[in-house]
Design an enzyme around this catalytic site. Structure first.
Site, PDB file in Angstrom:
ATOM      1  N   HIS A  96       0.294 -27.053 -39.881  1.00 27.61           N
ATOM      2  CA  HIS A  96      -0.723 -27.283 -38.850  1.00 27.61           C
ATOM      3  C   HIS A  96      -0.656 -28.737 -38.391  1.00 27.61           C
ATOM      4  O   HIS A  96      -0.352 -29.630 -39.176  1.00 27.61           O
ATOM      5  CB  HIS A  96      -2.121 -26.964 -39.399  1.00 27.61           C
ATOM      6  CG  HIS A  96      -3.172 -26.923 -38.335  1.00 27.61           C
ATOM      7  ND1 HIS A  96      -3.756 -28.068 -37.840  1.00 27.61           N
ATOM      8  CD2 HIS A  96      -3.722 -25.890 -37.647  1.00 27.61           C
ATOM      9  CE1 HIS A  96      -4.628 -27.731 -36.890  1.00 27.61           C
ATOM     10  NE2 HIS A  96      -4.617 -26.414 -36.757  1.00 27.61           N
ATOM     11  N   GLU A 166       0.946 -24.338 -31.192  1.00 29.54           N
ATOM     12  CA  GLU A 166      -0.301 -25.056 -30.977  1.00 29.54           C
ATOM     13  C   GLU A 166      -0.006 -26.402 -30.331  1.00 29.54           C
ATOM     14  O   GLU A 166       0.340 -27.359 -31.021  1.00 29.54           O
ATOM     15  CB  GLU A 166      -0.997 -25.312 -32.322  1.00 29.54           C
ATOM     16  CG  GLU A 166      -1.435 -24.072 -33.049  1.00 29.54           C
ATOM     17  CD  GLU A 166      -2.496 -24.408 -34.094  1.00 29.54           C
ATOM     18  OE1 GLU A 166      -3.596 -23.888 -33.981  1.00 29.54           O
ATOM     19  OE2 GLU A 166      -2.224 -25.214 -34.986  1.00 29.54           O
TER      20      GLU A 166
END
Length: 249
Positions: A96, A166
């Site tokens: 992430h 992302e």
């Protein structure tokens, strides 16, 4: 989205919630209609993995937000895939942008984590994405392809991997990539997988989008042919997460 790719919605709760508020959220999720053709996974803070697994309906899977690259040892503050599985979770989020940019995790370390998590039997939600200056410099593809290559080098079984695109500039900022921007990168990623892994993997691997996804933006994003679901941050802590789960309906 190809019919072979089951729509996938992940809720990343990040470092949020306490038992009371998460219990209320879980109650909302348990009462929600989850379409049979949609996979839903929630990633609570590590301290609450056990709590979430005990309280959540079995129709919703549980993920950890991170793990380390080895089984046991003198690694204060870390958790291993084996521990995650022991708490009843079956997935882990790796790479992430907050792990990459706040905690300084390298592509190499993320790749090692991916390899170990898969070897231990966890499903992996592997995150990639460019920062704003990288997009403005026109190197989005270069950045995401390099990140994807390191992940790819560490994957033997693609059936347990979901790729999450992302764009870092869209996480927690309220800026969402337009459906067209998301589709463009997802399509290029699928093309990269076809050229560098195989056509079969390119066709079967789910590529999901993360970055300020809300109940208002999810339907148009979900309608894009190469957007196979979402990794949702802030909105996954709110009742609107149910709308996002049903974005394809």
């Amino acid at each position: 989205m190809a019919p072979s790719r089951k729509f996938f919605v992940g809720g990343n709760w990040k470092m949020n919630g306490r038992k009371q508020s998460l219990g209320e959220l879980i109650g909302t999720l348990n009462a929600a209609k989850v379409p049979a053709d949609t996979k839903v996974v929630c990633a609570p803070p590590t301290a609450y993995i056990d709590f979430a697994r005990q309280k959540l309906d079995p129709k919703i899977a549980v993920a950890a937000q991170n793990c380390y690259k080895v089984t046991n040892g003198a690694f204060t503050g870390e958790i291993s895939p084996g521990m995650i599985k022991d708490c009843g979770a079956t997935w882990v989020v790796l790479g992430h942008s907050e792990r990459r940019h706040v905690f300084g995790e390298s592509d190499e370390l993320i790749g090692q984590k991916v390899a170990h998590a898969l070897a231990e039997g966890l499903g992996v939600i592997a995150c990639i994405g460019e920062k704003l200056d990288e997009r403005e410099a026109g190197i989005t593809e270069k950045v995401v392809f390099e990140q994807t290559k390191v992940i790819t080098d560490n994957v033997k079984d693609w059936s347990k991997v979901v790729l999450a695109y992302e764009p870092v500039w869209a996480i927690g900022t309220g800026k969402t990539a337009t459906p067209q921007q998301a589709q463009e990168v997802h399509e290029k990623l699928r093309g990269w997988l076809k050229s560098n892994v195989s056509d079969a993997v390119a066709q079967s691997t789910r590529i999901i989008y993360g970055g300020s996804v809300t109940g208002a933006t999810c339907k148009e994003l979900a309608s894009q042919p190469d957007v196979d679901g979402f990794l949702v941050g802030g909105a996954s802590l709110k009742p609107e997460f149910v709308d996002i789960i049903n974005a394809k309906q």
